[in-house]
Enzyme design. Structure first.
Site, PDB file in Angstrom:
ATOM      1  CG  ASP A  51      -6.393 -13.539  -2.269  1.00 50.66           C
ATOM      2  OD1 ASP A  51      -5.321 -13.632  -2.657  1.00 50.66           O
ATOM      3  OD2 ASP A  51      -6.803 -12.611  -1.562  1.00 50.66           O
ATOM      4  NE  ARG A  60      -4.528 -10.223  -2.722  1.00 54.52           N
ATOM      5  CZ  ARG A  60      -3.616 -10.374  -1.946  1.00 54.52           C
ATOM      6  NH1 ARG A  60      -2.514  -9.506  -2.155  1.00 54.52           N
ATOM      7  NH2 ARG A  60      -3.573 -10.927  -0.725  1.00 54.52           N
ATOM      8  CB  SER A  88      -5.483 -13.447   1.212  1.00 56.01           C
ATOM      9  OG  SER A  88      -5.727 -12.185   0.591  1.00 56.01           O
TER      10      SER A  88
HETATM   11  P1  NAD Z   1       1.273  -6.513   0.582  1.00 50.50           P
HETATM   12  O1  NAD Z   1       1.803  -7.971   0.874  1.00 50.50           O
HETATM   13  O2  NAD Z   1       1.701  -6.102  -0.800  1.00 50.50           O
HETATM   14  O3  NAD Z   1       1.966  -5.399   1.415  1.00 50.50           O
HETATM   15  C1  NAD Z   1       1.935  -5.356   2.814  1.00 50.50           C
HETATM   16  C2  NAD Z   1       1.588  -3.925   3.258  1.00 50.50           C
HETATM   17  O4  NAD Z   1       2.997  -3.319   3.327  1.00 50.50           O
HETATM   18  C3  NAD Z   1       0.571  -3.332   2.895  1.00 50.50           C
HETATM   19  O5  NAD Z   1      -0.409  -2.939   3.518  1.00 50.50           O
HETATM   20  C4  NAD Z   1       1.371  -2.089   2.344  1.00 50.50           C
HETATM   21  O6  NAD Z   1       0.623  -0.854   2.460  1.00 50.50           O
HETATM   22  C5  NAD Z   1       2.466  -1.845   3.291  1.00 50.50           C
HETATM   23  N1  NAD Z   1       3.410  -1.025   3.025  1.00 50.50           N
HETATM   24  C6  NAD Z   1       4.095  -0.748   1.917  1.00 50.50           C
HETATM   25  N2  NAD Z   1       5.070  -0.048   1.921  1.00 50.50           N
HETATM   26  C7  NAD Z   1       5.123   0.674   3.447  1.00 50.50           C
HETATM   27  C8  NAD Z   1       5.941   1.172   4.287  1.00 50.50           C
HETATM   28  N3  NAD Z   1       6.967   2.047   3.690  1.00 50.50           N
HETATM   29  N4  NAD Z   1       5.733   1.591   5.552  1.00 50.50           N
HETATM   30  C9  NAD Z   1       4.891   0.625   6.172  1.00 50.50           C
HETATM   31  N5  NAD Z   1       3.901  -0.137   5.501  1.00 50.50           N
HETATM   32  C10 NAD Z   1       4.043  -0.253   3.963  1.00 50.50           C
HETATM   33  O7  NAD Z   1      -0.126  -6.288   0.839  1.00 50.50           O
HETATM   34  P2  NAD Z   1      -1.224  -7.467   1.205  1.00 50.50           P
HETATM   35  O8  NAD Z   1      -1.349  -7.714   2.390  1.00 50.50           O
HETATM   36  O9  NAD Z   1      -1.355  -8.361   0.000  1.00 50.50           O
HETATM   37  O10 NAD Z   1      -2.601  -6.464   0.719  1.00 50.50           O
HETATM   38  C11 NAD Z   1      -2.593  -5.037   0.676  1.00 50.50           C
HETATM   39  C12 NAD Z   1      -4.071  -4.721   0.403  1.00 50.50           C
HETATM   40  O11 NAD Z   1      -4.758  -5.161  -0.646  1.00 50.50           O
HETATM   41  C13 NAD Z   1      -4.901  -4.523   1.513  1.00 50.50           C
HETATM   42  O12 NAD Z   1      -5.352  -3.390   1.880  1.00 50.50           O
HETATM   43  C14 NAD Z   1      -5.831  -5.596   1.548  1.00 50.50           C
HETATM   44  O13 NAD Z   1      -6.966  -5.393   2.116  1.00 50.50           O
HETATM   45  C15 NAD Z   1      -6.244  -5.702  -0.034  1.00 50.50           C
HETATM   46  N6  NAD Z   1      -6.586  -7.084  -0.364  1.00 50.50           N
HETATM   47  C16 NAD Z   1      -7.969  -6.907  -0.899  1.00 50.50           C
HETATM   48  C17 NAD Z   1      -8.473  -8.105  -1.069  1.00 50.50           C
HETATM   49  C18 NAD Z   1      -9.809  -8.287  -1.736  1.00 50.50           C
HETATM   50  O14 NAD Z   1     -10.691  -9.010  -1.557  1.00 50.50           O
HETATM   51  N7  NAD Z   1     -10.663  -7.144  -1.905  1.00 50.50           N
HETATM   52  C19 NAD Z   1      -7.848  -9.260  -0.845  1.00 50.50           C
HETATM   53  C20 NAD Z   1      -6.464  -9.387  -0.656  1.00 50.50           C
HETATM   54  C21 NAD Z   1      -5.853  -8.105  -0.215  1.00 50.50           C
END
Ligand code: NAD
Length: 395
Positions: free
Chosen positions: A136, A128, A139
């Site tokens: 992606d 990612r 996402s």
């Molecule tokens: P995910 O689906 O794995 O998790 C969803 C959310 O649940 C996350 O924000 C996580 O911090 C949260 N979480 C975990 N335990 C928790 C708790 N006990 N209480 C409350 N919330 C909790 O994550 P996702 O949506 O796929 O993405 C997570 C991170 O990856 C984000 O920071 C996102 O910006 C980053 N990301 C970056 C890129 C990139 O292009 N660089 C692309 C996709 C995602």
């Protein structure tokens, strides 16, 4: 190169891996695209549109798989209902496959793909990074899920979402609480805000606070329950102790009680999603409140969640949404199609004549699960080796 798009057959799956718009682009570039008749029908893309886009249609899945150089899919592999054979056996040896393969939970299938010298890539293993953003699909599908969760929840509420000033007096806006502010959570927040709700959110990662606030929602937390330390190098939340989660549950209890709609999206890579909303907390909610649990497929964030079901608990409707992206199949397919086509083009010669595999390239290296008779993906290989040992060293 023959690119084949079969009709998905997983229960309740309505998406299709390529939509006509993307087929036209691939054909123009030199790819030969074959689509199973009816593949796009449930996403509202009729066969005629694929033909107009330059795809050939075929009705026999066995023949389609057998002639494919690359098969593009969405769901993990399984026994095909039309042939009674496992899809891993229907692919021809040395063919390529791109899909959400769930490789860590499917060691037997990954072992089979390696044995048949299939070159397989899993969409959920694409790194990612900024360069891979166009590919992606995690996402994209999380975006659809967050949006769909709010609409489903709002439709189930026995009340308005926005504040209304009417001749019958003022109606207060709904209070929406989003747990987990990653991609799905942020989309849920944005959607609920657009509908006029008062929105609050919680996440363990400190980086989420600014993103939540930039969408006009209030970030809710308490000392030490959100920090920069809770985030790993990949941007994901780290696994949390039982003691930490107890503090989170205690902190959330009052917020849960006062919310009309709760959308939960909290996940930790490779682990069961954290349990954040207890049955006791649900009992305290107002009758008619709604919880939409987007972590239902892995066990859920709410104690009352049942995967794939809507249950009424203590007057609260709890939706255990599984595969929510399939509920908006048109745009989910369009987004997935753009992601997978960008990935295919990235892996191929410019004229679409064949794959040009370069494992120096981070995207190809990280997302490739099997190639040349081997399981290349490290974590999958560990699972496959453990699985082989359990089988008594067979193969
Ligand atoms: P995910 O689906 O794995 O998790 C969803 C959310 O649940 C996350 O924000 C996580 O911090 C949260 N979480 C975990 N335990 C928790 C708790 N006990 N209480 C409350 N919330 C909790 O994550 P996702 O949506 O796929 O993405 C997570 C991170 O990856 C984000 O920071 C996102 O910006 C980053 N990301 C970056 C890129 C990139 O292009 N660089 C692309 C996709 C995602």
């Amino acid at each position: 190169m023959k690119v084949v798009v079969p009709k998905e057959f997983f229960a309740d799956e309505r998406r299709v891996a390529l939509v006509p718009e993307t087929v036209a682009k691939l054909v123009k570039q030199g790819f030969e695209v074959r689509v199973q008749a009816g593949a796009g029908v449930e996403a509202y893309f009729p066969d005629a549109l694929y033909q107009e886009a330059g795809a050939a249609l075929a009705s026999d899945p066995a023949a389609l798989y057998a002639e494919a150089d690359v098969v593009l899919k969405i769901q993990q592999l399984d026994v095909h209902p039309a042939t009674g054979r496992h899809e891993a056996e229907m692919l021809r040896e040395d063919a390529a496959l791109i899909s959400f393969l769930e490789p860590l939970s499917q060691p037997a299938v990954m072992d089979r793909l390696a044995a048949r010298r299939i070159t397989s890539f899993s969409m959920d293993a694409i790194p990612r990074t900024t360069t891979a953003q166009r590919m992606d699909a995690l996402s994209s599908m999380a975006t659809v899920a967050g949006y769909a969760a709010v609409l489903i929840g709002a439709a189930a509420l026995p009340r308005f979402v926005p504040m209304l000033v009417t001749a019958a007096g003022t109606i207060a806006p709904a209070r929406v609480f989003v747990l987990g502010a990653g991609i799905a959570g942020l989309q849920a927040i944005a959607t609920a805000r657009r509908m006029g709700a008062v929105v609050e959110a919680y996440d363990v990662r400190l980086a989420a606070k600014e993103e939540v606030e930039s969408l006009g929602a209030r970030f809710v937390s308490a000392a030490d329950l959100t920090s920069a330390d809770m985030q790993d190098a990949g941007g994901y939340a780290k696994e949390q102790s039982a003691e930490f989660l107890q503090k989170v549950k205690d902190m959330l209890k009052d917020r849960v009680k006062n919310s009309d709609l709760i959308v939960t999206t909290a996940r930790i890579p490779g682990a069961r999603p954290p349990l954040l909303v207890t049955e006791d907390a649900v009992r305290e909610m107002k009758p008619g409140s709604v919880i939409v649990d987007l972590a239902a497929d892995m066990g859920g964030n709410c104690e009352c969640t049942e995967a794939g079901k809507l249950v009424l608990k203590h007057g609260v409707n709890v939706y255990g949404l599984v595969n929510p992206a399939s509920r908006m199949p048109l745009h989910a397919s369009q987004m997935y199609s753009r992601n997978i086509a960008n990935f295919l083009v990235h892996l191929s010669e410019k004229d679409g004549s064949r794959l040009k595999l370069d494992f120096e390239d981070e995207i190809a290296r990280e997302s490739c699960i099997t190639h040349g008779g081997e399981v290349r993906h490290r974590r999958t290989r560990e699972r496959v080796e453990a699985w082989r040992q359990k089988q008594g060293g067979a193969r």
